[in-house]
Design a protein around this motif. Structure first.
Motif, PDB file in Angstrom:
ATOM      1  N   ILE A   1      52.219 -60.561 -43.964  1.00  0.00           N
ATOM      2  CA  ILE A   1      53.126 -59.312 -43.867  1.00  0.00           C
ATOM      3  C   ILE A   1      54.383 -59.899 -43.092  1.00  0.00           C
TER       4      ILE A   1
ATOM      5  N   THR B   1      58.372 -59.557 -44.952  1.00  0.00           N
ATOM      6  CA  THR B   1      59.775 -58.876 -44.429  1.00  0.00           C
ATOM      7  C   THR B   1      60.888 -59.870 -44.496  1.00  0.00           C
TER       8      THR B   1
ATOM      9  N   LEU C   1      53.188 -51.451 -41.417  1.00  0.00           N
ATOM     10  CA  LEU C   1      53.818 -52.353 -42.395  1.00  0.00           C
ATOM     11  C   LEU C   1      53.342 -52.384 -43.898  1.00  0.00           C
ATOM     12  N   TRP C   2      51.887 -52.696 -43.764  1.00  0.00           N
ATOM     13  CA  TRP C   2      51.250 -52.926 -44.984  1.00  0.00           C
ATOM     14  C   TRP C   2      50.992 -51.610 -45.807  1.00  0.00           C
TER      15      TRP C   2
ATOM     16  N   LEU D   1      53.589 -49.266 -45.630  1.00  0.00           N
ATOM     17  CA  LEU D   1      54.632 -49.058 -46.111  1.00  0.00           C
ATOM     18  C   LEU D   1      54.994 -49.959 -47.466  1.00  0.00           C
ATOM     19  N   TYR D   2      54.474 -51.213 -47.327  1.00  0.00           N
ATOM     20  CA  TYR D   2      54.872 -52.161 -48.479  1.00  0.00           C
ATOM     21  C   TYR D   2      54.014 -51.696 -49.791  1.00  0.00           C
TER      22      TYR D   2
ATOM     23  N   LEU E   1      57.910 -48.924 -50.794  1.00  0.00           N
ATOM     24  CA  LEU E   1      58.603 -50.154 -50.783  1.00  0.00           C
ATOM     25  C   LEU E   1      59.981 -50.071 -50.212  1.00  0.00           C
TER      26      LEU E   1
ATOM     27  N   PHE F   1      60.111 -50.106 -46.694  1.00  0.00           N
ATOM     28  CA  PHE F   1      59.535 -51.593 -46.311  1.00  0.00           C
ATOM     29  C   PHE F   1      60.911 -52.542 -46.402  1.00  0.00           C
ATOM     30  N   LYS F   2      61.551 -52.252 -47.354  1.00  0.00           N
ATOM     31  CA  LYS F   2      62.996 -53.035 -47.645  1.00  0.00           C
ATOM     32  C   LYS F   2      63.985 -52.941 -46.555  1.00  0.00           C
TER      33      LYS F   2
ATOM     34  N   SER G   1      62.830 -54.234 -43.250  1.00  0.00           N
ATOM     35  CA  SER G   1      63.205 -55.585 -43.357  1.00  0.00           C
ATOM     36  C   SER G   1      64.411 -56.072 -43.058  1.00  0.00           C
TER      37      SER G   1
END
Length: 325
Positions: free
Chosen positions: A253, A257, A300-301, A303-304, A308, A311-312, A315
């Motif tokens: 994870i 990121t 975070l997992w 969101l990924y 996405l 998540f981006k 990151s």
């Protein structure tokens, strides 16, 4: 009875500010039967010049020069050139307590240990901090600890050399200790841990472990943890798999990121990106491991997998907050 010879292996690379303190701590050891090997790893500062000045003053010092190949290669080369049946590693920006070697060798001889390890500290003191208590671990316990990343630093230990001839450090990898010590413990019958903070660890701001946002350190940590899975299954360390899977989830994870902080890196590190996604998916099948990770990684997992774009954004903000270009 003569004191056994000990080969002290010190990889040297870009440490002109620290190497003098390191060598002084070795040369002032109360134990004097030493074979001191300085592996010059092709640095460009004055480190090797400082080493040569020390060599002029002490005939126990040998300098082995090579093109830059990294810490693992330097350690392996040092073992190849070691005269002694006992070996210790010291990182060239660290230093050791004056009584470290004498004390640890006495325990190796008394208890017929394959490896003895001491504690470490970041304090710059010559006091012997600790109880002096010796804990003994059998083969299975030592390997289990290695798989769980307990007591896995290569430094702060004295080894029987034959162990290091059987198991080499993985060249070209960062966090090489993670991928090596459990294999070395697998060759041991008895391992000792001494409660004395004899090893003084210096945490440099520009060291490899501090440059946390780069792809290579994160991927290498992920790779070496994934490599543990086959070993653990082959040798019957099934309980340890939960810990390993948990580390893979956290590392994967974190690495994702990095990739999504700058998506151009996905094409540049295509295989690493594919490995990261695959190994994360495999580790996620371990529900016990999933329950051990922090709430942040769980979010975070999610969101990924489900959002996405957010998540981006996270990151990119994470990269920006670290001031990384």
């Amino acid at each position: 009875m003569l004191s056994p010879l000990l080969s002290v292996i010190i990889p040297v690379y870009q440490v002109e500010k620290y190497i003098g303190q390191c060598l002084d701590s070795v040369l002032t050891q109360t134990y004097t039967n030493l074979d001191i090997i300085l592996v010059d790893d092709g640095g460009t500062d004055s480190s090797v010049d400082i080493c040569r000045e020390y060599q002029k003053k002490d005939k126990r010092i040998r300098i082995i020069s090579q093109e830059n190949g990294g810490l693992s290669k330097a350690r392996n080369v040092g073992v190849e050139h070691a005269y002694a049946d006992l070996v210790t590693f010291i990182d060239s920006d660290d230093f050791i307590h004056p009584n470290m070697i004498a004390t640890m060798i006495s325990y190796i001889e008394e208890h017929n240990l394959d490896i003895i390890s001491c504690s470490s500290t970041r304090k710059e003191t010559i006091e012997s901090i600790g109880s002096g208590m010796l804990k003994l671990y059998d083969h299975h316990t030592a390997v289990s600890m290695g798989l769980r990343d307990e007591n896995v630093s290569a430094w702060g230990k004295i080894y029987k050399k034959n162990l290091l001839e059987k198991v080499h450090f993985p060249e070209g990898r960062v966090f090489e200790d993670l991928g090596t010590l459990y294999k070395i413990f697998n060759e041991c019958k008895k391992v000792g841990w001494l409660d004395y903070q004899f090893y003084h660890y210096i945490k440099r701001e520009n060291s490899i472990t501090q440059r946390s946002f780069r792809v290579k350190p994160k991927y290498d940590s992920l790779y070496l943890n994934h490599e543990k899975i086959f070993f653990a299954k082959q040798h019957g360390y099934h309980d340890e798999l939960h810990y390993i899977h948990g580390e893979i989830i956290k590392n994967a994870i974190s690495l994702l990121t990095v990739f999504y902080s700058n998506t151009d890196m996905i094409a540049e590190y295509e295989q690493e990106y594919k490995d990261t996604k695959q190994w994360l998916a495999e580790a996620m099948l371990d529900t016990v491991a999933w329950n051990t990770i922090r709430k942040k990684e769980r979010i975070l997992w999610w969101l990924y997998n489900n959002c996405l774009s957010v998540f981006k954004l996270f990151s990119k903000l994470s990269k920006w907050s670290k001031g990384i270009k």
